[in-house]
Motif scaffolding. Structure first.
Motif, PDB file in Angstrom:
ATOM      1  N   MET B   7      57.415  37.689  43.664  1.00 17.92           N
ATOM      2  CA  MET B   7      56.172  38.517  42.823  1.00 17.92           C
ATOM      3  C   MET B   7      56.436  39.726  40.907  1.00 17.92           C
ATOM      4  N   TRP B   8      56.821  40.364  42.110  1.00 18.56           N
ATOM      5  CA  TRP B   8      56.429  41.625  41.100  1.00 18.56           C
ATOM      6  C   TRP B   8      57.793  41.753  39.777  1.00 18.56           C
ATOM      7  N   THR B  11      55.659  40.320  36.758  1.00 17.68           N
ATOM      8  CA  THR B  11      54.823  41.060  36.490  1.00 17.68           C
ATOM      9  C   THR B  11      54.149  41.195  34.936  1.00 17.68           C
ATOM     10  N   ARG B  14      53.043  37.433  34.126  1.00 16.22           N
ATOM     11  CA  ARG B  14      52.060  36.728  34.310  1.00 16.22           C
ATOM     12  C   ARG B  14      50.924  37.573  34.481  1.00 16.22           C
ATOM     13  N   LYS B 114      42.912  38.122  39.420  1.00 12.79           N
ATOM     14  CA  LYS B 114      42.460  37.294  41.271  1.00 12.79           C
ATOM     15  C   LYS B 114      43.574  36.560  41.265  1.00 12.79           C
ATOM     16  N   GLU B 117      46.090  37.013  47.185  1.00 15.07           N
ATOM     17  CA  GLU B 117      46.439  37.684  48.199  1.00 15.07           C
ATOM     18  C   GLU B 117      47.311  37.797  49.772  1.00 15.07           C
ATOM     19  N   ASP B 118      48.131  38.300  49.960  1.00 17.68           N
ATOM     20  CA  ASP B 118      49.691  38.288  50.881  1.00 17.68           C
ATOM     21  C   ASP B 118      48.653  38.995  51.938  1.00 17.68           C
ATOM     22  N   HIS B 125      48.390  39.621  44.704  1.00 17.19           N
ATOM     23  CA  HIS B 125      48.747  39.025  43.334  1.00 17.19           C
ATOM     24  C   HIS B 125      47.825  38.741  41.664  1.00 17.19           C
TER      25      HIS B 125
ATOM     26  N   GLU C 139      56.456  28.799  41.045  1.00 14.72           N
ATOM     27  CA  GLU C 139      56.243  29.932  40.147  1.00 14.72           C
ATOM     28  C   GLU C 139      54.938  29.520  39.426  1.00 14.72           C
TER      29      GLU C 139
END
Lengths: 353, 134, 390
Positions: B7-8, B11, B14, B114, B117-118, B125, C139
């Motif tokens: 995910m990072w 960044t 997104r 948003k 979320e994990d 995220h 993704e």
């Protein structure tokens, strides 16, 4: 040295609103008592996908757009909130990435109840004045918590404002700023607790009024101003009643405080409260206008600012980002059931979430 | 358990819709890709970052009722294919509106929201969604 | 160089498709495999190789390495039969057939088993929606809330708007599937549905509702492929794989030129017909990948059974078992069922049964060629086979 001040500003208020009538209906209270008692006619509610990070980003982007600021000229970002999405991990980093700020950057999250955003303004002003940075951004933003059934549920709302400070193209010079601080436990939230606790009537005289009025008087004394010399006055607004009463005690008239008084329509945006009121004033201010702006944070303290609007404001296209007036007009009403879903007051089972 | 580096590393894409522009033919791509499907190897090393405006028009949309766990609190939600003014077409949610306000051809702009979320203790995220352009 | 050594379907077998609560991934695979062995009149240890089509066992059952598992539980762990799993999401089965086909074409193997299996009902809650979304671009589609149904719905809305088509046209695909499935003993659904029922069920991703969407089915299908020399040597009868085409297209739906045309299907079907040396008019019936009703409509237009936007002219009247072009005599993905990795192999089972005259109540009169169409994801890969002929 050129006088530093506000170079640009931007706000964001979620479009959803709920009325005290709807909340009072659920708890069997008389909505007229609420409206008369704390003077709140509606409050803003964040979407399920909004938090302090998203609100801060939207407010920042509005400020950048309005001031035509190059994000890489912003050397510091400080975000004041009491509802940061993470207990540990800064909101400021999320905002810096989302606006495309530089890797070399001063940043931190602040907490001082409702005045952490204005503490950020003082911080970046000092950094601009000392030459550490060209521009600095201070944000006050909250998705504040009010326990179901508590009086705070009528006022705790969501919104935020970003102020970009510098000493070029300043639209409102900060002539002076000062703060008062004392250990006064009028309102708090312990680590891990979902909702804050407040001292009820104790939040009034020894807390809000003492600090707000003291800071205001100290400010006027130190800059040699009287209430009637100001065009606008804006205070922290935990409800509609407190700032009105403080203004009257200090000797301000309705004409001076009405434009910055937003709580009756959007509720208390906590760290965003006074700054969003100031944002509403900047939307309409003219060159030469003098503004007294005083925040209050529980716990407790007040930050006071004396500002003068400059000719630069006429060069700014203030409509290029959403004005407060526009955000007040464009709303969607919620009933309590949707409000409870949005605010995650409904507990979902593992099978669903 | 949770998703971090995957995910990072997205960044910039997104958060700010950073896509790519082919230095060979000039075509703009979002989501980003390392090779231009028109220029193939001639584009290698010439794909340059470019930020999207985030403004666009709805090509098609659906109202999703059967939602995966990450979106259960938002259901039903509107998912759309959006053609950006910058050129590329992408998939994203339209929020803060009702389906009756949206149609093919409706203009939208991007907002920062948003996404998921994990769980309760994991990473949040963030990314782009869209709102109706007033 | 194209070798002249043709490939034949020697026999087929399937498990029941549906909610097989008391049966495991390995049990239904073995069942389908043994049925195919039985149908072919061979022994498992005679196999040169096994290819297994499977899409999601890793995520649903926590089980990868499906190939080795299946050969062991087929009882041939000591027989040294190479077994590999082939993955191409919802086209995994057809992709496995293609790999097996190439292995025989190359001259390496003579007798190969192709299995396809999926256990879709192992999980409760909405977790399965997330897992099935792994066939999309994780993704840039699924991350933002894309699901297989949502992506199909995006195609459907645009199609309906551009061609002024109503829900009845989409529903006709599902109605036809259910009717045919009622005559297929292994099908997930045995009930006939009306156009009205199909048009007015619970919304899933508007404009698609429950009756536009294939179910989550458990199931396994298996076929035995053999070389021409094996067929001659053993004196066996079978059905020829006459042509095939695999084509690719952009991975994510938003990257495509059109939301309602799969370029991969257009080109894969052309390749398959060319290689078989026939035209669309020679096709007696087709099994199309209608995981969502709109995909059935798109397939008919992409392959040329109807001009673009005109599928409505045939779906309400000409796709039945006795129609001009029967579609999905098996019951299709909507009603025979949709165990991801099994579906593509299952289409070969139907083609074999129909072309051998063994399809029972749903038998099409004197079919010569079957067209089998399988799709991965939202169309990123299409695999078309032509089966039949001399």
């Amino acid at each position: 040295m050129k006088k530093s001040g506000i170079v640009s500003y931007g706000s964001y208020i979620p479009r959803y609103r709920i009325k005290p009538d709807e909340i009072a209906r659920v708890w069997g209270e008389d909505p007229e008592n609420i409206k008369n008692g704390i003077y709140i006619l509606s409050k803003s509610v964040p979407s399920p996908d909004e938090d302090v990070a998203t609100i801060s980003v939207e407010a920042s982007r509005n400020a950048i757009k309005r001031g035509k600021i190059n994000p890489s000229d912003i050397g510091a970002i400080y975000i004041g909130s009491e509802s940061h999405p993470y207990a540990v991990k800064p909101t400021a980093t999320i905002v810096s990435s989302a606006i495309g700020a530089n890797f070399p950057l001063f940043a931190a999250d602040y907490e001082f109840a409702c005045k952490a955003g204005t503490a950020g303004i003082q911080n970046v002003k000092a950094m601009v004045d000392s030459g550490m940075i060209k521009y600095g951004m201070a944000i006050g933003s909250d998705t504040s918590q009010g326990a179901p059934g508590d009086v705070l549920e009528y006022s705790a709302s969501a919104g935020g404002t970003a102020m970009i400070l510098g000493n070029e193209n300043v639209i409102a010079e900060i002539n002076h700023t000062l703060s008062v601080t004392s250990d006064t436990p009028d309102f708090w939230r312990r680590e891990g607790e979902p909702y804050p606790t407040h001292g009820e009537r104790f939040t009034g005289e020894p807390a809000y009024f003492k600090h707000t009025i003291s800071a205001s008087r100290m400010m006027m004394e130190s800059v040699g101003m009287k209430p009637q010399d100001y065009d606008f006055a804006v205070f922290h607004q935990p409800n509609g009643k407190f700032p009105t009463r403080a203004a009257k005690i200090l000797g301000f008239t309705e004409k001076q405080y009405k434009d910055g008084l937003l709580t009756p329509f959007i509720g208390n945006t906590y760290s965003g409260s006074m700054m969003t009121g100031l944002s509403a004033i900047l939307d309409i201010a003219k060159p030469g206008d003098r503004i007294l702006a005083v925040s209050f944070g529980s716990g407790a303290g007040s930050d006071a600012f004396d500002l003068t609007v400059t000719d630069e404001i006429m060069k700014m296209d203030r409509e290029s980002a959403p004005t407060i007036k526009r955000m007040l007009a464009d709303v969607t009403w919620l009933d309590y059931a949707l409000y409870a879903k949005f605010k995650k007051k409904i507990i979902f089972g593992d099978a669903i979430e | 358990m949770g998703e971090l580096s995957r995910m990072w590393r997205e960044t910039d894409h997104r958060y700010r819709m950073v896509g790519e522009k082919c230095g060979n033919c000039g075509k703009v791509y979002f989501p980003p890709r390392d090779i231009c499907p028109t220029c193939h190897r001639d584009s290698i090393g010439k794909m340059n970052n470019v930020e999207m405006s985030g403004n666009g028009v709805v090509v098609s949309f659906t109202i999703v009722h059967d939602a995966p766990p990450a979106f259960s609190r938002q259901r039903p939600y509107i998912l759309a294919i959006i053609k950006l003014d910058d050129g590329p077409t992408l998939t994203g949610q339209i929020v803060d509106t009702t389906p009756s306000e949206i149609d093919i051809g409706t203009r939208v702009r991007s907002v920062f929201r948003k996404i998921s979320e994990d769980g309760h203790s994991g990473v949040i995220h963030y990314g782009y969604k869209f709102v109706k352009d007033q | 160089m194209r070798l002249s050594n043709d490939v034949f379907i020697l026999g087929t077998g399937e498990s029941k498709y549906g909610e097989l609560w008391d049966r495991s991934l390995r049990e239904i695979s073995v069942e389908a495999g043994l049925n195919a062995i039985e149908s072919s009149g061979i022994r498992t240890k005679d196999l040169d190789a096994i290819y297994m089509g499977n899409s999601l066992a890793g995520m649903i059952s926590g089980q990868e390495n499906i190939g080795a598992l299946m050969s062991d539980y087929a009882g041939i762990a000591d027989e040294d039969v190479p077994t590999l799993r082939i993955e191409a999401s919802t086209a995994s089965g057809a992709a496995a057939v293609h790999q097996a086909f190439l292995s025989i074409k190359s001259g390496e193997y003579d007798l190969v088993m192709v299995g396809g299996v999926e256990k879709m009902t192992e999980l409760y809650g909405t977790e399965m929606i997330d897992i099935s979304s792994s066939i999309l671009d994780r993704e840039w589609e699924a991350f933002f809330g894309g699901t297989p149904a949502a992506m199909a719905a995006l195609s459907a809305r645009k199609y309906m708007k551009d061609f002024g088509v109503g829900k009845d046209v989409l529903a006709a695909i599902s109605v036809n599937d259910h009717k045919n499935a009622s005559m297929n003993p292994i099908a997930h659904f045995s009930n006939i549905i009306s156009l009205d029922q199909a048009m007015n069920s619970t919304p899933v991703a508007e404009p698609l509702n429950l009756m536009d969407c294939a179910p989550q089915s458990d199931g396994a299908s298996c076929i035995i492929l053999a070389s021409e020399s094996y067929m001659k040597k053993e004196g066996k009868e079978g059905v020829k794989i006459a042509g095939n085409g695999i084509s690719q297209e952009y991975f994510a739906l938003h990257s495509r030129d059109s939301l309602y045309s799969m370029k991969s299907t257009v080109s894969a079907s052309r390749k398959a017909l060319d290689r078989a040396g026939i035209s669309l008019d020679d096709v007696s019936f087709a099994e199309v990948h209608d995981s969502f009703s709109i995909y059935g409509i798109m397939a008919l237009e992409d392959m040329g059974f109807a001009p673009r936007g005109k599928a409505r002219d045939i779906v309400l009247s000409e796709i039945g078992l006795n129609g001009r072009i029967p579609i999905n005599p098996s019951g299709g993905l909507k009603a025979k069922g949709f165990p991801y990795g099994a579906t593509g192999v299952g289409q070969f089972v139907e083609a074999y049964l129909q072309l051998m005259g063994k399809a029972g109540k749903r038998q099409i009169a004197d079919p010569e060629y079957a067209l089998l169409h399988s799709v991965a994801g939202t169309g990123s890969t299409s695999i078309v086979h032509i089966v039949g002929g001399e």
